[in-house]
Design a protein around this motif. Sequence first.
Motif, PDB file in Angstrom:
ATOM      1  N   UNK A 109       7.317 -11.020   8.070  1.00 35.65           N
ATOM      2  CA  UNK A 109       6.930  -9.693   7.606  1.00 35.65           C
ATOM      3  C   UNK A 109       7.737  -9.289   6.389  1.00 35.65           C
ATOM      4  N   UNK A 110       9.010  -9.695   6.345  1.00 37.54           N
ATOM      5  CA  UNK A 110       9.840  -9.346   5.209  1.00 37.54           C
ATOM      6  C   UNK A 110       9.360 -10.050   3.950  1.00 37.54           C
ATOM      7  N   UNK A 111       8.956 -11.329   4.104  1.00 43.25           N
ATOM      8  CA  UNK A 111       8.443 -12.051   2.940  1.00 43.25           C
ATOM      9  C   UNK A 111       7.132 -11.462   2.464  1.00 43.25           C
ATOM     10  N   UNK A 112       6.316 -10.972   3.405  1.00 36.65           N
ATOM     11  CA  UNK A 112       5.071 -10.322   3.023  1.00 36.65           C
ATOM     12  C   UNK A 112       5.341  -9.078   2.207  1.00 36.65           C
ATOM     13  N   UNK A 113       6.358  -8.292   2.581  1.00 34.83           N
ATOM     14  CA  UNK A 113       6.704  -7.091   1.843  1.00 34.83           C
ATOM     15  C   UNK A 113       7.158  -7.418   0.428  1.00 34.83           C
ATOM     16  N   UNK A 126      -1.828  -4.402  -7.965  1.00 42.96           N
ATOM     17  CA  UNK A 126      -1.651  -2.937  -8.036  1.00 42.96           C
ATOM     18  C   UNK A 126      -1.819  -2.256  -6.686  1.00 42.96           C
ATOM     19  N   UNK A 127      -2.786  -2.731  -5.873  1.00 40.73           N
ATOM     20  CA  UNK A 127      -2.999  -2.132  -4.553  1.00 40.73           C
ATOM     21  C   UNK A 127      -1.779  -2.354  -3.670  1.00 40.73           C
ATOM     22  N   UNK A 128      -1.239  -3.568  -3.697  1.00 43.27           N
ATOM     23  CA  UNK A 128      -0.062  -3.869  -2.883  1.00 43.27           C
ATOM     24  C   UNK A 128       1.131  -3.018  -3.313  1.00 43.27           C
ATOM     25  N   UNK A 129       1.264  -2.774  -4.598  1.00 45.76           N
ATOM     26  CA  UNK A 129       2.360  -1.931  -5.082  1.00 45.76           C
ATOM     27  C   UNK A 129       2.206  -0.495  -4.594  1.00 45.76           C
ATOM     28  N   UNK A 130       0.976   0.006  -4.612  1.00 46.70           N
ATOM     29  CA  UNK A 130       0.752   1.369  -4.125  1.00 46.70           C
ATOM     30  C   UNK A 130       1.033   1.455  -2.637  1.00 46.70           C
ATOM     31  N   UNK A 131       0.589   0.457  -1.896  1.00 48.80           N
ATOM     32  CA  UNK A 131       0.855   0.438  -0.454  1.00 48.80           C
ATOM     33  C   UNK A 131       2.353   0.411  -0.188  1.00 48.80           C
ATOM     34  N   UNK A 132       3.078  -0.393  -0.950  1.00 52.73           N
ATOM     35  CA  UNK A 132       4.525  -0.490  -0.762  1.00 52.73           C
ATOM     36  C   UNK A 132       5.222   0.821  -1.101  1.00 52.73           C
ATOM     37  N   UNK A 133       4.718   1.508  -2.122  1.00 58.04           N
ATOM     38  CA  UNK A 133       5.289   2.805  -2.485  1.00 58.04           C
ATOM     39  C   UNK A 133       5.099   3.815  -1.359  1.00 58.04           C
ATOM     40  N   UNK A 148      -3.311   6.682   3.304  1.00 57.72           N
ATOM     41  CA  UNK A 148      -1.946   6.499   3.809  1.00 57.72           C
ATOM     42  C   UNK A 148      -1.940   5.642   5.071  1.00 57.72           C
ATOM     43  N   UNK A 149      -2.898   5.919   5.942  1.00 56.06           N
ATOM     44  CA  UNK A 149      -2.983   5.166   7.194  1.00 56.06           C
ATOM     45  C   UNK A 149      -3.210   3.687   6.926  1.00 56.06           C
ATOM     46  N   UNK A 150      -4.109   3.382   6.020  1.00 57.87           N
ATOM     47  CA  UNK A 150      -4.399   1.988   5.697  1.00 57.87           C
ATOM     48  C   UNK A 150      -3.194   1.307   5.074  1.00 57.87           C
ATOM     49  N   UNK A 151      -2.461   2.036   4.219  1.00 55.06           N
ATOM     50  CA  UNK A 151      -1.289   1.458   3.563  1.00 55.06           C
ATOM     51  C   UNK A 151      -0.191   1.143   4.562  1.00 55.06           C
ATOM     52  N   UNK A 152       0.114   2.089   5.442  1.00 59.79           N
ATOM     53  CA  UNK A 152       1.187   1.874   6.426  1.00 59.79           C
ATOM     54  C   UNK A 152       0.789   0.799   7.416  1.00 59.79           C
TER      55      UNK A 152
END
Length: 240
Positions: free
Chosen positions: A30-34, A40-47, A112-116
């Motif tokens: 999970x840490x490597x996935x983060x 761009x979508x992954x960056x927004x989700x991480x933010x 937000x729900x989808x990102x988390x």
Amino acid sequence: MPIIVPKQKGGDPAAASLKQGDPAAAPPTDESKQQQVTTPVAKRYNTILRDFMAYQNQSTMYPEGHTFTEGELLEITPDHIIRYFTMKLYGDGDVIPSGKPIKGSHHTLDYYKKAISSFMPLKQQPWDQGAQTGNPTRAKAVNNFIRRICELEKDEVGSSKKRKSDETPIDLITSPNSSLLASSSTTKKARATDQPSTASNNSNAIISSILHKMQRQNSLTINFLGTLETSIHSYKSTLE
């Protein structure tokens, strides 16, 4: 004679790397996935995840590229998510939602729900309220909260439409939210209503003036007849 197949000297490189414990060939954690925040979508989700964890842990915003341990992510509950959602919509995570959100909407919460959810270790498992395990974003409490916000938004829109339909022309004129078109239309109607009344007043004034003149003429006629009668009596007295 038996056929002898020679062994390959190199062997399977993937199998060899697994046997030797090559970290590059191991399944991603999970840490490597983060850390694999490239799109761009992954960056927004991480933010969003970093913002959520900062609010949850009452800390400053985590720097870009920060990773959270599996233990930290497993501690997240539906109550934590609902409190974060409330804060994003109403500015305070401890208030009871009522009325239209100050900022955002139920669409914001869906995002937000989808990102988390994308970072949850057990994201494929429904939330088990009794065992407190699974994906907290899939809990009924979270879904019911989002549904409640959607209903509040619809109620606000419906009450706004009802207020507009219940307004009288006078309300439209005095209301600060009324448009120039509404005020102009109402003024024209008021003028059209006043026109018959003005015409009626003018007619009454003309009739009253005519009657006053006739009365004056009648008075003059009566006075003339009275004077004439007196003159006749005087003339008869002279003849006698």
